[in-house]
Every structure is written in structure tokens, then in C-alpha cells.
Write a protein that holds these residues in place. Structure first.
Motif, mmCIF file in Angstrom:
data_model
loop_
_atom_site.group_PDB
_atom_site.id
_atom_site.type_symbol
_atom_site.label_atom_id
_atom_site.label_comp_id
_atom_site.label_asym_id
_atom_site.label_seq_id
_atom_site.Cartn_x
_atom_site.Cartn_y
_atom_site.Cartn_z
ATOM 1 N N VAL A 2 0.805 -1.205 0.107
ATOM 2 C CA VAL A 2 -0.064 -0.004 -0.009
ATOM 3 C C VAL A 2 0.697 1.207 0.199
ATOM 4 O O VAL A 2 0.636 2.271 -0.616
ATOM 5 N N ALA A 3 1.777 1.299 0.814
ATOM 6 C CA ALA A 3 2.925 2.419 0.879
ATOM 7 C C ALA A 3 3.395 2.695 -0.522
ATOM 8 O O ALA A 3 3.461 3.824 -1.083
ATOM 9 N N ILE A 4 4.070 1.640 -1.005
ATOM 10 C CA ILE A 4 4.808 2.004 -2.287
ATOM 11 C C ILE A 4 3.646 2.190 -3.367
ATOM 12 O O ILE A 4 4.014 3.208 -4.202
ATOM 13 N N ALA A 5 2.646 1.562 -3.495
ATOM 14 C CA ALA A 5 1.482 1.990 -4.412
ATOM 15 C C ALA A 5 1.114 3.557 -4.029
ATOM 16 O O ALA A 5 1.028 4.227 -5.356
ATOM 17 N N THR A 6 1.023 3.714 -3.064
ATOM 18 C CA THR A 6 0.550 5.365 -2.579
ATOM 19 C C THR A 6 1.475 6.287 -3.053
ATOM 20 O O THR A 6 1.233 7.545 -3.593
ATOM 21 N N VAL A 7 2.942 6.018 -2.901
ATOM 22 C CA VAL A 7 3.830 6.826 -3.164
ATOM 23 C C VAL A 7 4.201 6.938 -4.745
ATOM 24 O O VAL A 7 4.213 7.984 -5.134
ATOM 25 N N LEU A 8 4.045 5.998 -5.420
ATOM 26 C CA LEU A 8 4.066 5.826 -6.906
ATOM 27 C C LEU A 8 2.912 6.714 -7.389
ATOM 28 O O LEU A 8 3.173 7.630 -8.213
ATOM 29 N N LEU A 9 1.666 6.465 -6.786
ATOM 30 C CA LEU A 9 0.493 7.281 -7.448
ATOM 31 C C LEU A 9 0.618 8.834 -7.106
ATOM 32 O O LEU A 9 0.256 9.469 -7.607
ATOM 33 N N GLY A 10 1.249 8.956 -5.839
ATOM 34 C CA GLY A 10 1.468 10.443 -5.519
ATOM 35 C C GLY A 10 2.579 11.109 -6.269
ATOM 36 O O GLY A 10 2.324 12.380 -6.417
ATOM 37 N N SER A 11 3.373 10.416 -7.029
ATOM 38 C CA SER A 11 4.139 10.975 -8.055
ATOM 39 C C SER A 11 3.427 11.293 -9.437
ATOM 40 O O SER A 11 4.028 11.768 -10.236
ATOM 41 N N PRO A 20 -0.175 13.005 -11.589
ATOM 42 C CA PRO A 20 -0.891 14.185 -11.245
ATOM 43 C C PRO A 20 -2.337 13.941 -10.570
ATOM 44 O O PRO A 20 -3.362 13.929 -10.943
ATOM 45 N N ILE A 21 -2.313 13.522 -9.282
ATOM 46 C CA ILE A 21 -3.265 13.008 -8.632
ATOM 47 C C ILE A 21 -3.478 14.045 -7.300
ATOM 48 O O ILE A 21 -2.744 13.536 -6.324
ATOM 49 N N PRO A 22 -4.148 15.533 -7.197
ATOM 50 C CA PRO A 22 -3.699 16.351 -6.246
ATOM 51 C C PRO A 22 -4.097 16.038 -4.654
ATOM 52 O O PRO A 22 -3.520 16.460 -4.231
ATOM 53 N N TRP A 23 -5.084 15.233 -4.758
ATOM 54 C CA TRP A 23 -5.728 14.885 -3.403
ATOM 55 C C TRP A 23 -4.495 14.269 -2.461
ATOM 56 O O TRP A 23 -4.485 14.161 -1.396
ATOM 57 N N LEU A 24 -3.797 13.129 -3.199
ATOM 58 C CA LEU A 24 -2.921 12.507 -2.570
ATOM 59 C C LEU A 24 -1.687 13.366 -2.073
ATOM 60 O O LEU A 24 -1.262 13.153 -1.086
ATOM 61 N N ALA A 25 -1.230 14.188 -3.007
ATOM 62 C CA ALA A 25 -0.372 15.168 -2.513
ATOM 63 C C ALA A 25 -0.506 15.905 -1.314
ATOM 64 O O ALA A 25 0.053 16.344 -0.463
ATOM 65 N N SER A 26 -1.955 16.536 -1.364
ATOM 66 C CA SER A 26 -2.553 17.491 -0.486
ATOM 67 C C SER A 26 -2.796 16.859 0.961
ATOM 68 O O SER A 26 -2.565 17.383 1.889
ATOM 69 N N VAL A 27 -2.975 15.647 1.113
ATOM 70 C CA VAL A 27 -3.054 14.764 2.397
ATOM 71 C C VAL A 27 -1.803 14.121 2.835
ATOM 72 O O VAL A 27 -1.612 13.596 3.890
ATOM 73 N N HIS A 28 -0.665 13.983 1.944
ATOM 74 C CA HIS A 28 0.513 13.553 2.526
ATOM 75 C C HIS A 28 0.408 11.993 2.520
ATOM 76 O O HIS A 28 0.851 11.498 3.547
ATOM 77 N N ALA A 29 -0.669 11.235 1.737
ATOM 78 C CA ALA A 29 -0.878 9.913 2.177
ATOM 79 C C ALA A 29 0.055 8.886 1.933
ATOM 80 O O ALA A 29 0.420 8.011 2.642
ATOM 81 N N ASP A 30 1.079 9.432 1.063
ATOM 82 C CA ASP A 30 2.275 8.589 0.974
ATOM 83 C C ASP A 30 3.173 8.678 1.863
ATOM 84 O O ASP A 30 3.631 7.425 2.323
ATOM 85 N N ASP A 31 3.525 9.753 2.425
ATOM 86 C CA ASP A 31 4.347 9.867 3.785
ATOM 87 C C ASP A 31 3.590 8.961 5.045
ATOM 88 O O ASP A 31 4.371 8.252 5.614
ATOM 89 N N ILE A 32 2.289 9.176 5.064
ATOM 90 C CA ILE A 32 1.710 8.372 6.206
ATOM 91 C C ILE A 32 1.695 7.137 6.139
ATOM 92 O O ILE A 32 2.274 6.054 6.981
ATOM 93 N N PHE A 33 1.445 6.578 4.741
ATOM 94 C CA PHE A 33 1.703 4.963 4.736
ATOM 95 C C PHE A 33 2.863 4.625 4.529
ATOM 96 O O PHE A 33 3.151 3.542 5.132
ATOM 97 N N MET A 34 3.957 5.370 4.217
ATOM 98 C CA MET A 34 5.446 4.788 4.349
ATOM 99 C C MET A 34 5.735 4.678 5.753
ATOM 100 O O MET A 34 6.652 3.673 6.007
ATOM 101 N N LEU A 35 5.526 5.725 6.437
ATOM 102 C CA LEU A 35 5.810 5.850 7.882
ATOM 103 C C LEU A 35 5.256 4.352 8.676
ATOM 104 O O LEU A 35 5.568 3.839 9.512
#
Length: 196
Positions: free
Chosen positions: A144-153, A155-170
Motif C-alpha cells: 500500500v505504501a509503495i503504491a501510494t508513493v508511486l500514485l502520489g508522483s 498528477p493526483i492532487p488529493w494524494l499530495a495534499s493529504v500526504h498519504a504517501d508519507d503516512i503510509f510509508m511511515l
């Protein structure tokens, strides 16, 4: 070779494809070739799809092996190896392009080396150490973390705005540490360390 093992081998075969599509090719190469231009434009989306497909086969091969009684020694070797290769390759490639911090990758890959080393010691003593539930949750969170980071890179603005990639990676790093420590505590005592 049975169906479950073929599915596992397909997961391993998808790893080079993930690498091919994830790679950002030099501009001079993309300018001179429509193939590399296509890879630079759409490769990340294809890499994400391949990563998710490969991750999904982990559950599929286990289901097939249990349902059709296809559990084999080869499968027991290939399945965790395929998981480790897929996650490790994704993490290393993400570090290379600064999508994640190197310390996160070191923790997640390092945990696999430690646990694999413990299993090798146990195997030499005729002891089989099975995977536990926390290890399975660790794998799910890493995917989930890897997929979220990849999706966050992408153009999906809501992922970047909530920092979902950082949260799931942590969360994935935390579960990696917790599951690794739990596995060591649970299994270290079964080893015959007096002979070492």
C-alpha cells in the motif's frame, strides 16, 4: 510444475517489466525513438499497474496452492523470494529517483536480510520457521505504501495534499520494525544456539 508455482514465477517475471516502465529514459533517447518517448510519458502508470498486478498474485498463488493442494518445497522457496524481490526492487528504484528516503528502504530491506538469516540458521538445525500474521500485515502495508508513493508522483492532487504517501510509508516502516522484532522474539528461543 503446478499452477501455483507458475503464478509465483509470473510475479518474478513482472519485476523486470516494472523496472523497464519505471525507468526515466534520457531525453535524447526519447527524442529519437517513439518507444522510449511512450515509456517516458506513460511508463510510470504502467509501472504502477504492473506493481499492483504482481502484488495481487501473492494472494492468488497462496489461494491456489491451498485450494488445490499444490503446496510444494519449490513454492515455499519461490513465494517469499518473489515478495522480497518485488518490494526490494521497488524500494531501491524509488530511492534512486528521490521518491522515498534511503533510511526507509534500508529498514525494510534490512529486516528481510535479518529474518532470512534467522530462517537459514533454523533450517540448518532442521527447524522450519513459518511466517506469522504480523509479517503478512507488514507485506500488505508495504505494498500500500509503495503504491501510494508511486500514485502520489502522478498528477493526483488529493494524494499530495493529504500526504498519504508519507503516512503510509511511515506506517509500513513502523510495521516492518514491529513485525521483525516480534518474529525475532518469538523464534529466537527455538534455535539451538549452544552449538554455535
Amino acid at each position: 510444475m503446478n499452477t501455483a508455482n507458475r503464478i509465483t514465477l509470473a510475479r518474478i517475471a513482472l519485476i523486470p517489466l516494472f523496472m523497464l516502465f519505471f525507468t526515466k529514459w534520457p531525453a535524447w533517447l526519447a527524442d529519437s525513438s517513439a518507444v522510449f518517448e511512450f515509456l517516458n510519458r506513460y511508463g510510470l502508470y504502467l509501472a504502477i499497474a504492473i506493481f499492483l498486478l504482481a502484488s495481487g498474485t501473492d494472494k492468488l498463488d497462496g489461494y491456489v496452492a491451498r485450494k488445490y493442494n499444490q503446496i510444494t518445497s519449490l513454492g515455499k522457496l519461490l513465494d517469499p523470494l518473489a515478495d522480497k524481490l518485488l518490494i526490494s526492487v521497488a524500494l531501491i528504484m524509488m530511492v534512486e529517483v528521490d521518491l522515498i528516503a534511503s533510511w526507509a528502504a534500508v529498514i525494510m530491506i534490512g529486516r528481510e536480510f535479518v529474518i532470512t538469516g534467522l530462517r537459514m540458521i533454523a533450517s540448518a538445525q532442521g527447524i522450519t520457521l513459518a511466517a506469522d500474521r504480523m509479517g503478512k500485515w507488514k507485506m500488505v502495508l508495504q505494498v500500500v505504501a509503495i503504491a501510494t508513493v508511486l500514485l502520489g508522483s502522478t498528477p493526483i492532487p488529493w494524494l499530495a495534499s493529504v500526504h498519504a504517501d508519507d503516512i503510509f510509508m511511515l506506517l509500513a516502516v513502523g510495521m516492518t520494525l514491529i513485525s521483525g522484532l516480534n518474529y525475532l522474539i518469538q523464534n529466537f528461543k527455538v534455535l539451538k544456539l549452544n552449538d554455535m
